[in-house]
Design an enzyme around this catalytic site. Structure first.
Site, short mmCIF file in Angstrom:
data_model
loop_
_atom_site.label_atom_id
_atom_site.label_comp_id
_atom_site.label_asym_id
_atom_site.label_seq_id
_atom_site.Cartn_x
_atom_site.Cartn_y
_atom_site.Cartn_z
N SER A 145 37.92 25.67 35.70
CA SER A 145 37.55 24.56 34.83
C SER A 145 38.79 23.76 34.48
CB SER A 145 36.93 25.12 33.53
OG SER A 145 36.76 24.12 32.55
N TYR A 147 37.40 30.74 25.84
CA TYR A 147 36.98 30.21 27.15
C TYR A 147 38.18 29.68 27.92
CZ TYR A 147 34.46 27.41 30.62
OH TYR A 147 33.99 26.87 31.80
#
Length: 241
Positions: free
Chosen positions: A134, A147
């Site tokens: 990501s 995250y």
């Protein structure tokens, strides 16, 4: 016509994983599709696709499924480590159990996939491991602490793995999507954080689709084996962060 080699995709029941499965199937690859929702895998109805209900945190089950598929279709030529979990939250308020879940799926799940295929790829001097990370693995975002930590880990382990396997002609590729229209946000429990994220997406005039990322994954995989696009960062043009 030459038979295409096996592609293994984790988290293939929806979003990017399902789109990658469809893209690879169109190219004629036999597939092993893995996810916790077997009905969603089977609903894709793709030819030469073995669908197995596997949680990537279960190393033994993941290895068994890959061994089973290889007995049918031959060695895994490409592993797409796509399964992931995004649970956003403020550090002082978020349940640490959510941190544990993200570490287990986003880091250990990726390592489990690597463990299942790296040895045979190294031995036969070929193969491709594609780890879906990501933009949050490159920079921080509010409410993304755990995250981001897991995705920074994916970038770090991917780069180290690439260095270790490069002499054996095994490619390791990191895909870093920005905001994508998937079910990923649905795992976040704080409604105000979800609302803020949706407003952020709307503010950039909408985000990219799973198919956009699948096309990028197909592109990097289609390059000759001696060409490794090490990292691909893909966002909506209007996503500034």
């Amino acid at each position: 016509m030459n038979k295409k080699p096996l592609v293994v995709i984790t988290g293939a029941s929806s979003g990017i994983g399902a789109a990658v499965a469809q893209a690879m199937s169109k190219q004629g690859h036999p597939l092993l599709l893995l996810a916790r929702r077997l009905d969603r895998l089977e609903a894709l109805d793709l030819p030469d696709a073995l669908c197995r209900q596997v949680d990537v945190t279960d190393r033994a089950a993941l290895q068994r499924a890959i061994t089973e598929a290889e007995e049918v279709y031959g060695p895994t030529d490409c592993l797409v480590n796509n399964a992931g979990l995004m649970q956003l939250g403020r550090v002082a308020e978020q349940d640490p159990a959510e941190w544990d879940a993200m570490v287990d799926i986003n880091i250990k799940g990726v390592l489990n996939g690597i463990s299942a295929v790296a040895g045979q790829m190294k031995a036969r001097k070929g193969g491709t491991i594609i780890n879906v990370s990501s933009v949050a693995g490159i920079k921080g975002f509010p409410n993304h602490m755990a995250y981001c930590g897991t995705k920074f880990a994916v970038h770090g382990l991917s780069e180290t793995l690439r260095e270790e396997l490069s002499d054996d002609s095994v490619r390791v590729i990191t895909i870093a999507p920005g905001a994508v229209e998937t079910e990923l946000l649905s795992h976040t429990s704080a409604s105000d954080i979800i609302d803020g994220y949706e407003q952020w997406k709307d503010g950039m005039g909408g985000v990219i689709t799973s198919e956009d990322i699948a096309n990028c994954i197909a592109f990097v995989y289609q390059q000759p084996q001696n060409v490794c696009i090490r990292e691909l960062v893909v966002t909506a043009t209007r996503q500034s962060a």
